[in-house]
Design an enzyme around this catalytic site. Structure first.
Site, PDB file in Angstrom:
ATOM      1  CG  ASN A  39      85.103  52.904  52.516  1.00 46.33           C
ATOM      2  OD1 ASN A  39      85.058  53.741  53.457  1.00 46.33           O
ATOM      3  ND2 ASN A  39      86.158  52.292  52.971  1.00 46.33           N
TER       4      ASN A  39
ATOM      5  CD  GLN B  96      87.872  53.068  57.679  1.00 46.07           C
ATOM      6  OE1 GLN B  96      87.320  53.046  56.847  1.00 46.07           O
ATOM      7  NE2 GLN B  96      89.117  54.858  57.194  1.00 46.07           N
TER       8      GLN B  96
ATOM      9  CB  CYS C 214      83.770  56.370  58.483  1.00 44.87           C
ATOM     10  SG  CYS C 214      84.035  55.383  56.595  1.00 44.87           S
TER      11      CYS C 214
ATOM     12  CG  ASN D  22      82.122  55.473  51.706  1.00 46.23           C
ATOM     13  OD1 ASN D  22      80.755  56.081  51.697  1.00 46.23           O
ATOM     14  ND2 ASN D  22      82.644  55.911  51.425  1.00 46.23           N
TER      15      ASN D  22
ATOM     16  CG  ASN E  44      87.949  62.819  57.864  1.00 47.00           C
ATOM     17  OD1 ASN E  44      86.911  63.750  57.663  1.00 47.00           O
ATOM     18  ND2 ASN E  44      87.885  61.777  57.687  1.00 47.00           N
TER      19      ASN E  44
ATOM     20  CD  GLU F  30      89.021  56.316  53.705  1.00 46.62           C
ATOM     21  OE1 GLU F  30      89.081  56.827  53.830  1.00 46.62           O
ATOM     22  OE2 GLU F  30      88.647  55.369  52.677  1.00 46.62           O
TER      23      GLU F  30
ATOM     24  CB  CYS G 262      86.802  58.176  51.100  1.00 43.80           C
ATOM     25  SG  CYS G 262      86.799  59.299  52.342  1.00 43.80           S
ATOM     26  N   GLY G 263      83.408  58.553  51.832  1.00 46.10           N
ATOM     27  CA  GLY G 263      82.799  59.474  52.233  1.00 46.10           C
ATOM     28  C   GLY G 263      82.559  61.199  52.562  1.00 46.10           C
ATOM     29  CB  THR G 264      84.765  61.844  55.142  1.00 44.91           C
ATOM     30  OG1 THR G 264      85.822  61.367  55.281  1.00 44.91           O
ATOM     31  CG2 THR G 264      83.563  62.085  56.295  1.00 44.91           C
TER      32      THR G 264
END
EC number: 5.1.1.7
Length: 286
Positions: free
Chosen positions: A13, A46, A75, A77, A166, A217, A226-228
């Site tokens: 990411n 991002q 976010c 990551n 999120n 995402e 995607c960490g979240t």
């Protein structure tokens, strides 16, 4: 104007990271899109900005902008890259920092092995807080979780709705590589039941402590990790009785480890890598 930047990634990411702590930054959406453009800019999923905090008792403010120019809440990551950046840039020598995000404060800790552990905060499952409009939607219980029926491309998809700061919609699939993520993802992302749009997660259960995950995402499309999204997927899986922590989450960009005790008020902990790719300077139109 000329702008110094650092290109980083966490499990694939990728991010453009900017120091707004020692210099004022006020980028427009157009400038964010230009930086994130993979053909004419630096290229990133991002853009991350380090700023001075606006609340007491924290070290930094952490702002995140998607490649479409819109600012988002969190976010995971990127958070790992954030703590590596502030340490490498000598903005702090702390191993553990408290960081202000849109919806609260998170703690980031650099480990001796170079991995970063992020306190991702507690998951939220109440639909109105995700936010998700559950009125009139068919629902069913599975374990301690509630699944909601979404009509997607003529098919019914049963999803868990979770906020990790999120919004996320997570579904379990048999084969994540064969599943039409790029077809269903944008439809779920923009589903009218999610007033702020949503990150669409597709999780394959490998074992009780191992999953494969793809995430489409919000505002960025499918990313390598995607960490979240990993946290939301694991939280949903544990609540459904499908998983036991710690859980290895395999993404296209690498593996994250998620730990959670299943209590709604308890934080999820995410461990994973953070890497610097290169540093540079770019001429950016005003």
């Amino acid at each position: 104007m000329k702008l110094k930047f650092t290109k980083m990634h966490g499990a694939g990411n990728d991010f453009v990271v900017l120091d707004g702590y020692t210099q004022p930054l006020n980028l427009t959406e157009t400038q964010v899109r230009a930086l994130a453009n993979r053909h004419f800019g630096v290229g990133a999923d991002q853009l991350l900005v380090v700023e001075k905090p606006t609340v007491d008792g924290v070290d930094f403010r952490y702002r995140i902008f998607n490649c479409d120019g819109g600012e988002v809440e969190h976010c995971g990551n990127g958070a790992r890259c954030f703590v590596k950046f502030v340490r490498d840039s000598r903005l702090t020598d702390k191993r553990s920092v408290r960081v202000q995000v849109q919806k609260g404060v998170i703690t980031l800790t650099m480990q001796d092995n170079g991995e970063v552990v992020v306190d991702m905060g507690a998951p939220v499952f109440e639909p109105v807080q995700v936010p998700f409009d559950a009125s009139g939607v068919e629902a069913r219980r599975e374990g301690n979780d509630t699944l909601y029926a979404l009509e997607v491309n003529g098919e019914t998809r049963w999803v868990s709705v979770v906020s990790m700061g999120n919004p996320h919609a997570v579904q379990v699939v048999d084969d994540v590589e064969a599943f039409p993520v790029l077809v269903d993802g944008p439809v779920i992302e923009t589903h009218p039941r999610f007033p702020q749009r949503v990150n669409a997660g597709f999780m394959q259960i490998v074992g009780r402590s191992e999953v494969k995950l793809r995430v489409y995402e919000r505002g960025a499309g499918e990313t390598l990790a995607c960490g979240t999204g990993a946290c939301a997927a694991v939280a949903a899986g544990i609540r459904r009785g499908l998983l036991d922590a710690p859980v290895k989450v395999h993404t296209h960009g690498g593996t994250l480890t998620i730990t959670w005790n299943g209590e709604s008020a308890s934080s999820l902990m995410m461990a994973g890598p953070a890497a610097t790719v290169f540093e540079g300077e770019i001429e950016l139109a005003d």
